[in-house]
Design a protein around this motif. Structure first.
Motif, PDB file in Angstrom:
ATOM      1  N   ASP B 152       0.883  -1.181   0.000  1.00 43.47           N
ATOM      2  CA  ASP B 152       0.000   0.000   0.000  1.00 43.47           C
ATOM      3  C   ASP B 152       0.912   1.220   0.000  1.00 43.47           C
ATOM      4  O   ASP B 152       1.343   1.691   1.047  1.00 43.47           O
ATOM      5  CB  ASP B 152      -0.900  -0.027   1.249  1.00 43.47           C
ATOM      6  N   HIS B 155       4.275   1.350   2.068  1.00 44.81           N
ATOM      7  CA  HIS B 155       4.130   0.448   3.204  1.00 44.81           C
ATOM      8  C   HIS B 155       3.651  -0.928   2.748  1.00 44.81           C
ATOM      9  O   HIS B 155       3.077  -1.055   1.667  1.00 44.81           O
ATOM     10  CB  HIS B 155       3.118   0.989   4.235  1.00 44.81           C
ATOM     11  N   VAL B 157       1.078  -3.945   4.375  1.00 46.32           N
ATOM     12  CA  VAL B 157       0.088  -4.157   5.432  1.00 46.32           C
ATOM     13  C   VAL B 157       0.071  -5.653   5.755  1.00 46.32           C
ATOM     14  O   VAL B 157      -0.220  -6.490   4.894  1.00 46.32           O
ATOM     15  CB  VAL B 157      -1.311  -3.678   4.978  1.00 46.32           C
ATOM     16  N   ASP B 223      -3.541  -5.890  10.359  1.00 48.20           N
ATOM     17  CA  ASP B 223      -3.401  -4.621   9.624  1.00 48.20           C
ATOM     18  C   ASP B 223      -2.213  -3.806  10.129  1.00 48.20           C
ATOM     19  O   ASP B 223      -2.321  -2.609  10.391  1.00 48.20           O
ATOM     20  CB  ASP B 223      -4.694  -3.802   9.736  1.00 48.20           C
ATOM     21  N   ARG B 225       1.105  -1.837   9.674  1.00 44.85           N
ATOM     22  CA  ARG B 225       1.733  -1.101   8.565  1.00 44.85           C
ATOM     23  C   ARG B 225       3.250  -1.013   8.788  1.00 44.85           C
ATOM     24  O   ARG B 225       3.717  -0.491   9.799  1.00 44.85           O
ATOM     25  CB  ARG B 225       1.127   0.307   8.446  1.00 44.85           C
TER      26      ARG B 225
END
Lengths: 380, 402
Positions: B152, B155, B157, B223, B225
């Motif tokens: 993403d 990053h 995830v 989730d 990051r």
């Protein structure tokens, strides 16, 4: 202690390996066995090895040697062990030679050592008697004082490299009995001494060994190797060195038979695939590999430790012999099993390694003997 | 050689001047050693002083480059340092997976930024690391791991669970294998990633073992990051890094289980094992009274010695410039099996005294042996099972066909 070969040692190992590969394949040993050769080794090849300097490697320069040590000698002997070369390195050189070097008078040394180190003469040492098993001091042969000398009477069994030897060093009791450490004296007896009878022992490994009978053999005081009545410690020091040499020979044998097994695993096909692709055999082969690696480290350490005169050298000698006894038998047993039916045939060489592994195991003490010795040396 | 003697002399007097007296005779093993990290506690403040003074000299990571906080020592000098520590009966100032696993891996595969950031903090004991490899569905078949890392922007995830993450509850950072490409061949879609455990979405729960205690945890990612800059080596090329690190891990395990050699006995005295056997079984004429146990003690000691000599041989060969092979697999198998045999022998020597779980009525040291016996059963499983190591030996050392 550095457990890595120096450049000089690498060179010795490579030279020995090349020479043995070219001049002493296993087929040479097989031919000697098939012919029922009384000596079981080649005197001409022994002299050649003497000329190459191999026999003198671990002896002082003033004794006619190269001034190196067991750390170098084991490299040559390992190469010989790879192809089961039967020349008298264990009984003749290590037992007889080191006994002369460590214990003999200058007169005896100059009379015998040059011939031994040049490969012209074999001097054996009778470390075993019927029923003595592995106990070095369990000696029944008696040396009774007679005039200025002694008369020796008794029997010695499986004198390694002793058949056809020019002389045999005979441990005998000048005092004491049973397993006593005191009262043991070593005598050098020439092959033609009246009262000495030598007979070839036919062993499972086809190697040279003699049964000796001594019936009033006369020995003068000049024939004593070491000190009167104090031969036990000399005998143990000599056998410790010979044990390292034998362990090195075993290391070569186990490495060679394992290589032959690996090669067979890669080429022999069953069920349409090489049998070496089966995990059951792969894991067993990996176990053999590990045992050989541990045996190698132990032999290197024992040789260096004896050379340096370290206090725990005797423990490391026992370690080397115990590890090699187990590993050589494992490698040979697994070889026969993995070769399958043909491994049982006389035509294939693996059986020779199995026989030699057993003979070597039961020489100078098996693994159980050396565990007991380790415990004793460890104070428990 | 003269230089090495000078090094020995100078280092010895420096150690004698700087080592806190309260640490002499202390053991730096997994239970009692200094692991460092943000959550570290210091029951003995001297342990902290010892860490700081050794780290300032680069002696926590003796062979690492000075630029990254190491000592810049030659291998032969590092061996002298280790010998001196044993001689003076001093514990290592710092232990842990930073020094033994991720550090060497970053030295080989890390970017300059990663090395500059992480290595000095490892050397100073500021950051404690843990390992995120195994998953509930990926044990011996490690490459089938499923922890997802979706790109993403700059990053990744992360979502998934890592299991057997030793000391994750006390660690600050984790190095983890994650799947960045679900469609590629399983070894080719894996990335090696560095994750700050303080990142939101990271949680840790402990795992209780049959020994009644455990350093192990499950580490969950929900989730989470992680900057793409935390990828070690290249995206989708993590398997290469992972395998190299496993080699370091196996060597570490082997060293921990006797590869570094037996603990020095009292001069001419008995080993710990022999003394224990004599005290439990009695003596006759200076011998352990039970001949079978006497034999077993000797057999174990000899096997240990042969193993330690083999580890030494490999290290000596490496110092002499020989290329190391896959021996670490052999050390992993042998070292762990030896440790198991050691505890099997110990509990049988204790006899019924080994049956305690906790006091009263049982000796503290005996209770420890019983717990360690149970713990040791995991040694041949963790860090790659013995069977996986045998596969590696068969294929990569012996060249046997697939």
């Amino acid at each position: 202690m550095q457990l890595v070969l120096t450049e000089e040692q690498e060179l010795i190992a490579a030279t020995a390996r090349d020479f043995v590969a070219a001049s002493s394949p296993v087929s040479r040993f097989r031919a000697l066995r098939d012919a029922g050769d009384p000596l079981g080794y080649s005197p001409a090849l022994l002299r050649e090895m003497g000329e190459l300097g191999w026999l003198g490697i671990a002896f002082d320069e003033k004794q006619g040697g190269a001034g190196l040590g067991l750390a170098e000698l084991v490299l040559v002997v390992e190469a010989l062990g790879r192809s089961l070369a039967p020349e008298p390195f264990v009984g003749g050189l290590a037992l007889g030679g080191f006994a002369l070097a460590l214990g003999a008078s200058p007169a005896l040394q100059s009379a015998w050592l040059p011939g031994v180190l040049e490969g012209r003469k074999v001097v054996a040492l009778a470390h075993q008697e019927p029923g003595s098993r592995h106990a070095l001091t369990r000696i029944g042969t008696r040396a009774v004082a007679s005039g200025s000398g002694f008369r020796l009477t008794g029997a010695k069994s499986q004198v390694l490299d002793g058949f056809g030897a020019e002389a045999v060093i005979v441990p005998a009791r000048t005092a004491g009995g049973g397993d006593d450490r005191s009262g043991i004296t070593l005598f050098l007896v020439g092959k033609d001494a009246p009262g000495l009878a030598s007979e070839r022992a036919i062993r499972v490994d086809s190697r040279n060994a003699a049964q000796l009978h001594l019936d009033g053999v006369v020995c003068g005081p000049e024939s004593i190797v070491g000190k009167l009545g104090e031969g036990a410690s000399l005998l143990e020091a000599v056998v410790d060195r010979a044990t390292v040499v034998l362990s090195a020979e075993m290391l070569g044998g186990m490495a060679a038979v394992f290589e032959q097994t690996l090669s067979y695993l890669k080429t022999r096909e069953q069920f349409g695939v090489p049998i070496g692709s089966f995990q059951a055999l792969q894991h067993r082969a990996a176990q053999v590999y590990m045992e050989i690696e541990l045996a190698r480290s132990s032999v290197m350490a024992a040789a260096r430790s004896v050379d340096a005169g370290e206090t725990d050298a005797a423990k490391l000698v026992s370690l080397a012999k115990a590890r090699c006894s187990g590993a050589y038998l494992l490698a040979a047993n697994e070889a026969v099993q993995m070769f399958g039916g043909v491994g049982m045939t006389d035509e294939y060489d693996v059986g020779f390694y199995l026989k030699r592994a057993r003979a070597a195991e039961l020489t100078f003490g098996d693994a159980a003997y050396h565990r007991q010795r380790w415990a004793r040396l460890g104070g428990y | 050689m003269a230089d090495l003697e000078t090094f020995r002399r100078e280092t010895k007097s420096w150690l004698e001047a700087n080592a806190p007296a309260s640490l002499v005779g202390q053991i730096g093993n997994e239970l009692e050693g200094t692991w460092g990290g943000r959550k570290a506690t210091w029951p003995n403040p001297d342990a902290k002083r010892w860490l700081d003074v050794m780290a300032a000299r680069g002696f926590t990571a003796p062979t690492w480059p000075k630029a990254y906080g190491g000592g810049g020592l030659e291998p032969a000098e590092a061996k002298v340092l280790a010998q001196l520590l044993r001689e003076l009966r001093l514990p290592p100032p710092l232990i842990g997976f930073g020094l033994t696993m991720i550090g060497p891996t970053l030295l080989r595969f890390g970017s300059e930024e990663q090395k500059t950031l992480h290595l000095p903090r490892i050397c100073r004991g500021e950051i404690r690391w843990c390992q995120g490899y195994s998953e509930p569905g990926a044990g011996s078949d490690l490459a089938s791991l499923q922890t997802k890392a979706l790109r993403d922007g700059d990053h990744f995830v992360l979502n998934g669970t890592k299991v057997w993450t030793s000391y994750a509850d006390q660690a600050d950072w984790i190095f983890a294998l994650v799947r960045t490409n679900p469609t590629a061949k399983k070894q080719e879609g894996i990335t090696f990633l560095l994750v700050d455990m303080d990142t939101p979405g990271v949680s840790v729960s402990p795992i209780l073992l049959i020994s009644g205690k455990s350093p192990f945890c499950e580490t969950h990612f929900q989730d989470v990051r992680v900057p793409v800059a935390n990828v070690v080596h290249q995206i989708d090329a993590g398997w290469t890094v992972a395998k190299a690190l496993l080699g370091h891990e196996r060597t570490m395990i082997a060293d921990a289980f006797g590869g570094a050699g037996p603990r020095p006995d009292k001069k001419g005295g008995r080993s710990y094992l022999a003394e224990l056997a004599a005290s439990k079984l009695g003596e006759e004429q200076g011998r352990i009274a039970d001949p079978i146990f006497r034999d077993e003690v000797a057999a174990f000691e000899m096997e240990s010695r042969a193993f330690a000599l083999t580890v030494q041989r490999t290290k000596d060969a490496a110092r002499a410039g020989h290329q190391p092979g896959s021996e670490s697999s052999m050390f992993k198998i042998y070292g762990t099996e030896l440790n198991q045999r050691r505890y099997e022998l110990l509990v049988r020597l204790l006899g019924p005294d080994a049956l305690g779980w906790e006091g009263p009525g049982f000796d503290e040291a005996d209770l420890e042996i019983t717990r360690e016996w149970l713990r040791s059963r995991g040694n041949t499983i963790e860090g790659g099972t013995s069977e996986v190591q045998l596969n590696i030996l068969a294929k990569h050392v012996l060249g046997l066909p697939s």
